[in-house]
Design an enzyme around this catalytic site. Structure first.
Site, PDB file in Angstrom:
ATOM      1  N   CYS A  17       6.402   0.850  10.452  1.00 25.53           N
ATOM      2  CA  CYS A  17       5.888  -0.053   9.414  1.00 25.53           C
ATOM      3  C   CYS A  17       5.909  -1.458   9.992  1.00 25.53           C
ATOM      4  O   CYS A  17       6.874  -1.834  10.676  1.00 25.53           O
ATOM      5  CB  CYS A  17       6.754   0.016   8.155  1.00 25.53           C
ATOM      6  SG  CYS A  17       6.339  -1.234   6.925  1.00 25.53           S
ATOM      7  N   THR A  18       4.861  -2.216   9.721  1.00 24.17           N
ATOM      8  CA  THR A  18       4.740  -3.552  10.309  1.00 24.17           C
ATOM      9  C   THR A  18       5.867  -4.500   9.902  1.00 24.17           C
ATOM     10  O   THR A  18       6.125  -5.478  10.579  1.00 24.17           O
ATOM     11  CB  THR A  18       3.403  -4.181   9.867  1.00 24.17           C
ATOM     12  OG1 THR A  18       3.285  -4.029   8.452  1.00 24.17           O
ATOM     13  CG2 THR A  18       2.230  -3.521  10.543  1.00 24.17           C
ATOM     14  N   ASN A  31       0.556   0.547   9.217  1.00 21.20           N
ATOM     15  CA  ASN A  31       0.839   1.963   9.510  1.00 21.20           C
ATOM     16  C   ASN A  31       0.353   2.864   8.379  1.00 21.20           C
ATOM     17  O   ASN A  31      -0.132   3.964   8.618  1.00 21.20           O
ATOM     18  CB  ASN A  31       2.342   2.178   9.684  1.00 21.20           C
ATOM     19  CG  ASN A  31       2.848   1.608  10.980  1.00 21.20           C
ATOM     20  OD1 ASN A  31       3.030   2.323  11.949  1.00 21.20           O
ATOM     21  ND2 ASN A  31       3.068   0.306  11.028  1.00 21.20           N
ATOM     22  N   THR A  32       0.505   2.388   7.134  1.00 18.74           N
ATOM     23  CA  THR A  32       0.093   3.199   5.982  1.00 18.74           C
ATOM     24  C   THR A  32      -1.421   3.419   6.033  1.00 18.74           C
ATOM     25  O   THR A  32      -1.903   4.547   5.889  1.00 18.74           O
ATOM     26  CB  THR A  32       0.491   2.492   4.665  1.00 18.74           C
ATOM     27  OG1 THR A  32       1.866   2.094   4.757  1.00 18.74           O
ATOM     28  CG2 THR A  32       0.305   3.386   3.475  1.00 18.74           C
ATOM     29  N   TYR A  81       0.831  -1.208   0.000  1.00 13.57           N
ATOM     30  CA  TYR A  81       0.000   0.000   0.000  1.00 13.57           C
ATOM     31  C   TYR A  81       0.869   1.263   0.000  1.00 13.57           C
ATOM     32  O   TYR A  81       0.405   2.344  -0.334  1.00 13.57           O
ATOM     33  CB  TYR A  81      -0.859   0.050   1.271  1.00 13.57           C
ATOM     34  CG  TYR A  81      -2.113  -0.799   1.280  1.00 13.57           C
ATOM     35  CD1 TYR A  81      -2.365  -1.761   0.298  1.00 13.57           C
ATOM     36  CD2 TYR A  81      -3.061  -0.629   2.284  1.00 13.57           C
ATOM     37  CE1 TYR A  81      -3.525  -2.524   0.340  1.00 13.57           C
ATOM     38  CE2 TYR A  81      -4.221  -1.374   2.327  1.00 13.57           C
ATOM     39  CZ  TYR A  81      -4.457  -2.325   1.362  1.00 13.57           C
ATOM     40  OH  TYR A  81      -5.608  -3.077   1.406  1.00 13.57           O
ATOM     41  N   GLY A  82       2.106   1.107   0.449  1.00 12.54           N
ATOM     42  CA  GLY A  82       2.980   2.242   0.788  1.00 12.54           C
ATOM     43  C   GLY A  82       3.179   3.290  -0.281  1.00 12.54           C
ATOM     44  O   GLY A  82       3.349   4.465   0.018  1.00 12.54           O
ATOM     45  N   GLU A 135       9.752  -8.207   2.626  1.00  8.72           N
ATOM     46  CA  GLU A 135       8.742  -9.206   2.235  1.00  8.72           C
ATOM     47  C   GLU A 135       9.340 -10.235   1.260  1.00  8.72           C
ATOM     48  O   GLU A 135       9.013 -11.407   1.303  1.00  8.72           O
ATOM     49  CB  GLU A 135       7.523  -8.504   1.612  1.00  8.72           C
ATOM     50  CG  GLU A 135       6.379  -9.449   1.379  1.00  8.72           C
ATOM     51  CD  GLU A 135       5.028  -8.927   1.861  1.00  8.72           C
ATOM     52  OE1 GLU A 135       4.968  -7.923   2.593  1.00  8.72           O
ATOM     53  OE2 GLU A 135       4.030  -9.549   1.506  1.00  8.72           O
TER      54      GLU A 135
END
Ligand code: DGL
Length: 268
Positions: A186-187, A71-72, A39-40, A154
């Site tokens: 950020c996760t 977070n995003t 999503y960032g 990721e």
């Protein structure tokens, strides 16, 4: 009723893992929108639309409380969801974000200068500065976007030249600005904690968001027995992904100490 945990992909599993450590008996539903992640770097209106769809899905899965672990999404969609979507569509549901626990951790430790790293969306929203300065407007906040870090993590390339280069560039303004602590906004970043520590002077403390989030959520439930009492406690977790269930399971295990169960594909 259950606790919903939403992330754009796998990263929110770090938050779920910390929640399972703090509150292992509660029932959870995790949704990772891996088909549309990351999503960032997406426009904020798109992130908002996706996050609303995710909350609606989790409400349909009998969640009476939803944690937007991303977070995003917390930075770009939480306000609209809390102020418009929830009152109009499901007033009995609570939706929480993940920024305030880290902002509170800054205040508790009396840091005067703090750094925040996150995705482009999180950093450009200004949400972290807003939350930290809401508690103490004198705190100096140095933010820095890491456009590629979540994707590199990721894809599993932690111990790589690309990660070291990205960290060097992103952390430079924070180190030069004399930050006493760094928020991992950020996760995905807790997975790279060793690499981040290696790129920082020893004097900089790391605020590990999943732990702060889980502690703060536990205390929230203690203060809201009317919500806590409705959550069932069979210690179950249901996992849903909009992408490949097989990949989610294989990759997701890296994000958790707790054991991962069956993963189901879902169209959201
Ligand atoms: N989960 C997102 C966050 O915490 C990072 C990955 C993404 O860009 O979707 O900001």
């Amino acid at each position: 009723m259950k606790i919903g945990v939403f992330d754009s992909g796998l990263g929110g599993l770090t938050v779920l893992d910390a929640l399972l450590d703090e509150l292992p008996d509660h029932d959870y539903v995790y949704l990772g929108d891996t088909a549309r992640a990351p999503y960032g770097n997406r426009p904020s209106q798109e992130v908002e639309g996706f996050t609303i769809e995710a909350v609606e899905f989790l409400v349909r899965q009998s969640c009476n409380i939803v944690i937007i672990a991303c977070n995003t999404a917390s930075s770009e969609a939480l306000r609209v969801i809390q102020q418009q979507v929830v009152p109009a569509k499901f007033p009995e549901i609570k939706v929480l974000g993940v920024l305030i626990p880290s902002a509170e951790a800054v205040h508790e430790k009396h840091y005067q200068t703090v750094g925040v790293i996150g995705t482009v969306g999180t950093i450009s929203s200004g949400a972290y500065e807003r939350e930290i300065k809401k508690i103490n407007h004198q705190t100096e906040v140095i933010v820095s976007a890491c456009p590629n870090l979540a994707g590199l993590i990721e894809s599993g390339s932690l111990d790589s030249k690309e990660v070291r280069e990205e960290l060097k560039i992103c952390l430079a303004p924070i180190v030069e600005g004399g930050a006493e602590a760094l928020i991992l906004g950020c996760t995905h970043y807790p997975l790279a904690i060793k690499e981040i520590e290696a790129a920082l002077p020893e004097t900089v403390d790391i605020i590990n968001s999943p732990e702060s989030i889980a502690r703060s959520f536990k205390s929230y439930l203690e203060r809201h027995p009317e919500i806590a009492s409705k959550i069932s406690r069979f210690g179950s977790v249901q996992y849903f992904t909009s992408g490949s269930a097989k990949d989610f399971r294989e990759q997701g295990c890296k994000f958790m100490k707790n054991k991962m169960d069956v993963v189901k594909w879902v169209k959201i």
